[in-house]
Design an enzyme around this catalytic site. Structure first.
Site, mmCIF file in Angstrom:
data_model
loop_
_atom_site.group_PDB
_atom_site.id
_atom_site.type_symbol
_atom_site.label_atom_id
_atom_site.label_comp_id
_atom_site.label_asym_id
_atom_site.label_seq_id
_atom_site.Cartn_x
_atom_site.Cartn_y
_atom_site.Cartn_z
ATOM 1 N N GLY A 86 47.300 37.584 30.735
ATOM 2 C CA GLY A 86 47.643 38.953 31.140
ATOM 3 C C GLY A 86 48.446 39.656 30.064
ATOM 4 C CD GLN A 108 54.642 47.972 34.051
ATOM 5 O OE1 GLN A 108 54.346 47.331 35.057
ATOM 6 N NE2 GLN A 108 55.567 48.901 34.057
ATOM 7 N NE ARG A 115 36.068 42.888 34.224
ATOM 8 C CZ ARG A 115 36.553 42.627 35.433
ATOM 9 N NH1 ARG A 115 37.691 43.174 35.813
ATOM 10 N NH2 ARG A 115 35.914 41.834 36.261
ATOM 11 C CG ASP A 158 37.889 35.155 34.257
ATOM 12 O OD1 ASP A 158 38.904 35.030 34.978
ATOM 13 O OD2 ASP A 158 36.771 35.449 34.708
ATOM 14 C CE1 TYR A 195 51.111 41.144 42.858
ATOM 15 C CE2 TYR A 195 52.763 42.460 43.993
ATOM 16 C CZ TYR A 195 52.355 41.756 42.882
ATOM 17 O OH TYR A 195 53.185 41.670 41.791
HETATM 18 C C1 AKB Z 1 53.635 46.461 42.482
HETATM 19 O O1 AKB Z 1 54.059 47.597 42.745
HETATM 20 O O2 AKB Z 1 52.649 45.952 43.023
HETATM 21 C C2 AKB Z 1 54.387 45.623 41.464
HETATM 22 C C3 AKB Z 1 55.377 44.720 42.104
HETATM 23 C C4 AKB Z 1 56.588 45.267 42.747
HETATM 24 O O3 AKB Z 1 55.196 43.543 42.088
HETATM 25 N N1 AKB Z 1 55.035 46.487 40.526
#
Ligand code: AKB
Length: 320
Positions: free
Chosen positions: A8, A12, A36, A53, A143
């Site tokens: 990665g 960012q 990518r 990957d 996430y």
């Molecule tokens: C997001 O907004 O998904 C990330 C995080 C807080 O992990 N910046």
């Protein structure tokens, strides 16, 4: 620790972390792996760059063997907003990618793996103010689910296999070099670009949405600080709370107006508001402070001044 693979690396955090690691350990010793997006000139010109990957174990193994890697900073991840739009991809990259990294670390007996977590591990049932290190981890985003699972998996590899895995729960990260890709806290970066270019910004969160944030120089210093910390002092491993400072969009807008008085902000909350509402407003990072000496250097005022100065310079050079 002298051959580092950063997955990665084009993202960012990865892009600036890679440059900081090259500065510290030598250009040739830090291999930047992207997927990518092509690497920036800064990455290409400062050391080895490869395409990788993380969901493909063979590619990971090949890179470890070719470069004699002994440490991985595993920064490749799908963030919260994209994760809600593509939950299956989020699981695949964040969990299967991490599993590959941990298994490779076990089999190749790597010295260390650094794997970031996030404030997304918390959920609506977690105390939102000064969120403790040990607390309820019941996130409502894919996430967040992958980050809780990831923390558990990393800690399992520490206890079961003796792999030295370390990680921080990053707050929203504000940075000037690479735009974030698909998070809920992205507004706090976009706002600076729009303030410089157009003197106005429409925020996708409500004006009073307080979230924990941190500035990139603190992220790189803190991440490398944890990686280099004395293992015998660590009681936690892959799940350290980390805090910088907290603010709402209206506070950030007011701070920007101190530098750009004509700047205006409007609000059009979208699906990301529900994600933000499920996250903490501030974080208790005393475990990180006690176990390896973490402290942030930037606050809202110093971060804002630094961001605006850096972006203004790029704007005047025609590079923004
Ligand atoms: C997001 O907004 O998904 C990330 C995080 C807080 O992990 N910046």
């Amino acid at each position: 620790m002298n051959k580092i693979l950063v997955t990665g690396a084009v993202g960012q955090i990865g892009s600036e972390l890679t440059l900081a690691l090259r500065e510290r350990y030598g250009r040739e010793n830090v291999i930047a792996a992207g997927h990518r997006t092509p690497p920036s000139d800064a990455l290409l010109q400062s050391g080895p760059c490869i395409t990788l990957d993380v969901t493909q174990r063979a590619q990971l193994d090949a890179a470890i063997v070719k470069y004699g890697v002994d440490t991985i900073y595993h920064m490749a991840a799908v963030l919260s907003a994209v994760g809600e739009q593509k939950p299956h991809v989020c699981w695949d990259v964040n969990i299967n990618g991490l599993y590959n990294v941990l298994e490779a670390a076990r089999e190749f007996k790597l010295a260390r793996v650094i794997c970031p977590s996030s404030i997304a591990v918390f959920g609506p049932e977690t105390p939102r103010v000064n969120t403790p290190q040990e607390t309820v981890l019941r996130p409502t985003t894919m996430y967040g689910v992958t980050k809780v699972t990831g923390e558990l998996l990393c800690n399992y590899y520490v206890w079961r296999f003796g792999v030295d895995v370390r990680g921080l729960r990053y707050p929203g990260v504000i940075s000037s070099e690479t735009l974030p890709g698909g998070g809920t806290t992205d507004y706090a970066v976009e706002i600076f670009y729009e303030a410089i270019r157009h003197k106005k910004y429409t925020c996708f969160l409500r004006e009073d949405t307080v979230l924990p944030m941190i500035y990139m120089p603190d992220v790189t210093r803190g991440t490398i600080g944890l990686a280099e910390a004395d293992a015998s002092r660590l009681r936690h491993h892959a799940d350290f709370n980390m805090a910088g400072f907290s603010f709402a969009p209206r506070d950030l807008a007011a701070e920007i107006r101190k530098h750009i008085p004509e700047f205006t902000i409007s609000y059009a909350p979208d699906f990301r508001q529900a994600i933000a509402d499920s996250w903490p407003m501030s974080i208790d990072d005393s475990a990180a402070r006690e176990e390896w000496g973490w402290y942030p250097e930037y606050d809202l005022a110093t971060m804002t001044a630094d961001m605006l100065a850096k972006l203004q310079r790029r704007y005047e050079e025609g590079k923004l």
